[in-house]
Design an enzyme around this catalytic site. Structure first.
Site, PDB file in Angstrom:
ATOM      1  N   ASP A   1       0.875  -1.142   0.148  1.00 43.13           N
ATOM      2  CA  ASP A   1      -0.106  -0.062  -0.146  1.00 43.13           C
ATOM      3  C   ASP A   1       0.953   1.346   0.003  1.00 43.13           C
ATOM      4  O   ASP A   1       1.319   1.685   1.155  1.00 43.13           O
ATOM      5  CB  ASP A   1      -0.774   0.032   1.208  1.00 43.13           C
ATOM      6  CG  ASP A   1      -1.950   1.091   1.122  1.00 43.13           C
ATOM      7  OD1 ASP A   1      -1.904   1.757   0.027  1.00 43.13           O
ATOM      8  OD2 ASP A   1      -2.455   1.454   2.211  1.00 43.13           O
TER       9      ASP A   1
ATOM     10  N   ARG B   1     -10.948  -0.884   2.082  1.00 44.28           N
ATOM     11  CA  ARG B   1     -12.432  -0.979   2.053  1.00 44.28           C
ATOM     12  C   ARG B   1     -13.050  -1.133   0.630  1.00 44.28           C
ATOM     13  O   ARG B   1     -14.092  -1.458   0.229  1.00 44.28           O
ATOM     14  CB  ARG B   1     -13.232   0.213   2.797  1.00 44.28           C
ATOM     15  CG  ARG B   1     -12.717   1.566   2.074  1.00 44.28           C
ATOM     16  CD  ARG B   1     -13.053   2.713   2.980  1.00 44.28           C
ATOM     17  NE  ARG B   1     -11.884   2.974   3.929  1.00 44.28           N
ATOM     18  CZ  ARG B   1     -11.973   4.174   4.977  1.00 44.28           C
ATOM     19  NH1 ARG B   1     -12.936   4.855   5.020  1.00 44.28           N
ATOM     20  NH2 ARG B   1     -10.977   4.053   5.693  1.00 44.28           N
TER      21      ARG B   1
ATOM     22  N   ASP C   1       0.226  -5.005   4.578  1.00 44.69           N
ATOM     23  CA  ASP C   1      -1.206  -4.742   4.407  1.00 44.69           C
ATOM     24  C   ASP C   1      -2.045  -5.774   3.878  1.00 44.69           C
ATOM     25  O   ASP C   1      -3.305  -5.722   3.342  1.00 44.69           O
ATOM     26  CB  ASP C   1      -1.420  -3.522   3.323  1.00 44.69           C
ATOM     27  CG  ASP C   1      -2.471  -2.604   3.644  1.00 44.69           C
ATOM     28  OD1 ASP C   1      -3.155  -2.733   4.762  1.00 44.69           O
ATOM     29  OD2 ASP C   1      -2.697  -1.770   2.828  1.00 44.69           O
TER      30      ASP C   1
ATOM     31  N   ASP D   1      -5.916   6.541  -0.780  1.00 41.77           N
ATOM     32  CA  ASP D   1      -5.182   5.353   0.374  1.00 41.77           C
ATOM     33  C   ASP D   1      -6.225   4.686   1.309  1.00 41.77           C
ATOM     34  O   ASP D   1      -5.731   3.743   2.014  1.00 41.77           O
ATOM     35  CB  ASP D   1      -4.392   6.333   1.480  1.00 41.77           C
ATOM     36  CG  ASP D   1      -3.449   5.521   2.219  1.00 41.77           C
ATOM     37  OD1 ASP D   1      -3.333   4.343   2.051  1.00 41.77           O
ATOM     38  OD2 ASP D   1      -2.638   6.266   3.063  1.00 41.77           O
TER      39      ASP D   1
ATOM     40  N   LYS E   1       1.316   7.822   0.762  1.00 39.37           N
ATOM     41  CA  LYS E   1       1.824   7.774   2.159  1.00 39.37           C
ATOM     42  C   LYS E   1       3.140   8.683   2.255  1.00 39.37           C
ATOM     43  O   LYS E   1       3.984   8.456   1.256  1.00 39.37           O
ATOM     44  CB  LYS E   1       2.007   6.395   2.688  1.00 39.37           C
ATOM     45  CG  LYS E   1       0.549   5.774   2.826  1.00 39.37           C
ATOM     46  CD  LYS E   1       1.042   4.346   3.363  1.00 39.37           C
ATOM     47  CE  LYS E   1      -0.423   3.594   3.515  1.00 39.37           C
ATOM     48  NZ  LYS E   1      -1.377   4.163   4.694  1.00 39.37           N
TER      49      LYS E   1
ATOM     50  N   GLU F   1      -7.987   2.438   0.375  1.00 40.15           N
ATOM     51  CA  GLU F   1      -8.322   1.382  -0.816  1.00 40.15           C
ATOM     52  C   GLU F   1      -8.772   0.192  -0.083  1.00 40.15           C
ATOM     53  O   GLU F   1      -9.456  -0.444  -0.893  1.00 40.15           O
ATOM     54  CB  GLU F   1      -7.024   1.239  -1.338  1.00 40.15           C
ATOM     55  CG  GLU F   1      -5.849   0.151  -0.819  1.00 40.15           C
ATOM     56  CD  GLU F   1      -5.345   0.549   0.515  1.00 40.15           C
ATOM     57  OE1 GLU F   1      -5.367   1.721   0.884  1.00 40.15           O
ATOM     58  OE2 GLU F   1      -4.891  -0.372   1.251  1.00 40.15           O
TER      59      GLU F   1
HETATM   60  N1  BES Z   1      -3.184   0.296   4.958  1.00 36.46           N
HETATM   61  C1  BES Z   1      -3.726   1.297   5.670  1.00 36.46           C
HETATM   62  C2  BES Z   1      -3.867   1.196   7.184  1.00 36.46           C
HETATM   63  C3  BES Z   1      -2.821   0.880   8.099  1.00 36.46           C
HETATM   64  C4  BES Z   1      -2.219   1.991   8.839  1.00 36.46           C
HETATM   65  C5  BES Z   1      -2.518  -0.443   8.148  1.00 36.46           C
HETATM   66  C6  BES Z   1      -1.219   1.634   9.591  1.00 36.46           C
HETATM   67  C7  BES Z   1      -1.401  -0.929   9.108  1.00 36.46           C
HETATM   68  C8  BES Z   1      -1.074   0.280   9.782  1.00 36.46           C
HETATM   69  C9  BES Z   1      -5.117   1.676   4.985  1.00 36.46           C
HETATM   70  O1  BES Z   1      -5.362   1.379   3.712  1.00 36.46           O
HETATM   71  C10 BES Z   1      -4.994   3.404   5.119  1.00 36.46           C
HETATM   72  O2  BES Z   1      -3.940   3.948   4.378  1.00 36.46           O
HETATM   73  N2  BES Z   1      -6.033   3.953   5.913  1.00 36.46           N
HETATM   74  C11 BES Z   1      -6.027   5.237   5.824  1.00 36.46           C
HETATM   75  C12 BES Z   1      -7.650   5.474   5.478  1.00 36.46           C
HETATM   76  C13 BES Z   1      -7.878   7.154   5.434  1.00 36.46           C
HETATM   77  C14 BES Z   1      -7.386   7.816   4.313  1.00 36.46           C
HETATM   78  C15 BES Z   1      -9.320   7.341   5.482  1.00 36.46           C
HETATM   79  C16 BES Z   1      -5.567   5.815   7.250  1.00 36.46           C
HETATM   80  O3  BES Z   1      -5.840   5.123   8.051  1.00 36.46           O
HETATM   81  O4  BES Z   1      -4.898   6.610   7.126  1.00 36.46           O
HETATM   82 ZN    ZN Z   2      -4.166  -0.321   3.324  1.00 40.38          ZN
HETATM   83 ZN    ZN Z   3      -4.138   2.585   2.293  1.00 43.28          ZN
END
Ligand code: BES
Ligand code: ZN
Ligand code: ZN
Length: 482
Positions: A248, A329, A266, A325, A255, A327
């Protein structure tokens, strides 16, 4: 993995760990007065592990934890197992005998689980890996049935499988490679698999998975796993869904470097689901379970989806993608909606879904939520305590739904600044009709610092939890199983 065998005698030549219950039993175990005096001194200092160097071998006395509930006791025993493993490594012990001097077999199994899980290493990319010393455990315990050790070994092996997949970087584990490995695991452990390629995914109109895959170098896959033993106790299957984002980057909503450098993790939800199937199949657990694993990398090129795009998911719901990001869901939306075709008893998804879950409760437990009955929620929480893969429920109150309202599509894929783990859950809820539980393992799947028997990096979280959850359903069933 360390081999686990039973033995009907204890050898005086090989190192030995005795798990004991009472002081008086302990004094009967040594003849040498100097050792007896040393033991007494250690007991006065309330040491939980007493170490005796007998020159030709090591002796460890391990005090069984007292005055606590079953789940706490189990966890203390795993931690004692971890300590013993560390001592074995320090002293170069290759074979360890374990003697159970307590009235119950369960204790010894928790203790051994702690040792075996501590011994995991991901060292295949070192040109000269340093192997661990301990490779064989011989258990002396008359109450132990032979298959109990084998069952535990299979479960630990399944945790190792999940950890290996999570630790494997994108350079070596694309969606296609991951699917092939799951197929291979299916052959080795005895469950069925079917892998959908990109063409099939397109024909099924998995719009979420395809959108996330648009900027990827490698095609997506969708893997279906099935464990259907003849004597299954359930008429309707349990469906396990795992987020399989093999990497990811965040896509165009890129990110920052220090949030990205560990995003090979991920797909930990997917790895846990596949791991559970290894354990269920190897141990022939009579429950009918289906697994669904949407997998892709989330990265960017000239074809990648961008913030503002509108996509149509498998069940026809349109989504305004405001953040690429978010993604996980999107790929879960397709898989959850697809799960309905099995008319499931219950759907459980596992996903490293939100940083918000990690920030809320850290690494000590996972956040869960869902629409399933109180009975299933209680079963899940209890399984969490028993395996120490603990869970805390977050609410899915209707009011959160307003955060997902879009001006241009049925839903948008992000909520506001608050309750990020919940708005992710509210998004998923839109795609399920059957009873459902969602487990966000973003905080527990991957650790940057070592943590006891969970080790460093991939923990394999979810495997022991769901194996326990599904296994415990048998206790409540009317069908008799061997
Ligand atoms: N894969 C990430 C979430 C994540 C964060 C997993 C830390 C493991 C450790 C996910 O896809 C993500 O980036 N989520 C975003 C959502 C936001 C953009 C609404 C997040 O949590 O920042
Ligand atoms: Zn992710
Ligand atoms: Zn993500």
């Amino acid at each position: 993995m360390i081999s686990l065998i039973t033995t009907d005698s204890v050898s005086a030549e090989k190192s030995l760990a005795v798990v004991y219950n009472e002081l008086k039993e302990l004094s009967a175990l040594v003849e040498n007065p100097l050792e007896a005096a040393y033991i007494k001194a250690c007991l006065e200092q309330k040491k939980d592990i007493i170490v005796i160097n007998q020159y030709t071998r090591w002796l460890f006395f391990v005090q069984k934890p007292k005055d606590c509930e079953v789940p706490q006791k189990a966890e203390k025993l795993r931690n004692l197992g971890h300590k013993i493993f560390k001592l074995c490594e320090e002293y170069g012990i290759t074979e360890l005998q374990i003697e159970n001097n307590t009235p119950t077999t369960l204790n010894i199994l928790d203790f051994i689980e702690g040792i075996v899980l501590s011994a995991y290493r991901f060292d295949k990319y070192f040109s000269q890996p340093k192997p661990t010393h301990l490779n064989k455990i011989m258990v002396f315990d008359f109450s132990l049935r032979k298959n109990q050790l084998k069952t535990l070994a299979h479960l630990c092996e399944a945790v190792y499988m999940a950890r290996n997949w999570v630790n494997e970087p994108l350079s070596h584990l694309t969606a296609e490679v991951f699917s092939q490995e799951i197929e291979q695991a299916g052959k080795n452990f005895g469950f069925k698999t079917e892998v959908f390629n990109k063409q099939k995914i397109e024909s099924l109109k998995f719009g979420g998975l395809l959108a996330v895959n648009q900027g990827a170098k490698n095609p997506p896959t969708f893997t279906v796993l099935e464990h259907k033993p003849k004597q299954a106790i359930n008429a309707k299957p349990y469906v396990l869904v795992g987020k399989g984002v093999v990497y990811d980057t965040g896509g165009y909503s890129l990110k920052p470097a220090d949030s990205m450098d560990w995003m090979k993790c991920d797909m930990a939800g997917a790895a846990a689901v596949a791991g559970v199937f290894c354990a269920l199949a190897a141990n022939k657990i009579p429950v009918h379970v289906i697994g669904l694993i949407p997998a892709t990398e989330n990265r960017l090129d000239g074809n990648a989806f961008v913030p503002g795009d509108v996509i149509t998911t498998y069940n026809g719901t349109t989504v305004e993608v405001l953040n690429t990001d978010a993604e996980g869901r999107l790929i879960l939306a397709d898989a959850l909606a697809y799960a309905e075709k099995y008319e499931p008893e219950l759907i459980i998804d596992l996903a490293t879904l939100t940083g918000a879950a990690l920030r809320a409760i850290g690494h000590e437990g996972s956040v869960y939520m869902g629409t399933a009955s109180i009975y299933y929620k209680k079963q899940l929480e209890e399984s969490g305590f028993l395996t120490h893969e603990r869970l805390i429920e977050f609410p899915l109150w209707d009011e959160y739904q307003t955060q997902l309202e879009s001006k241009v599509a049925d839903l948008k894929n992000i909520g506001g600044d608050t309750a990020g783990a919940i708005t992710a859950g509210m998004f998923l809820k839109h795609f399920v009709k059957s009873p459902w539980l969602h487990i966000d393992i973003a905080g527990t799947a991957y650790l940057k610092a070592e943590s006891g028997y969970r080790g460093i990096h991939a923990t394999g979280v979810g495997v022991r939890l769901l194996y326990k959850f599904l296994g415990r359903l048998l206790e409540h069933s009317t069908v008799n199983v061997e």
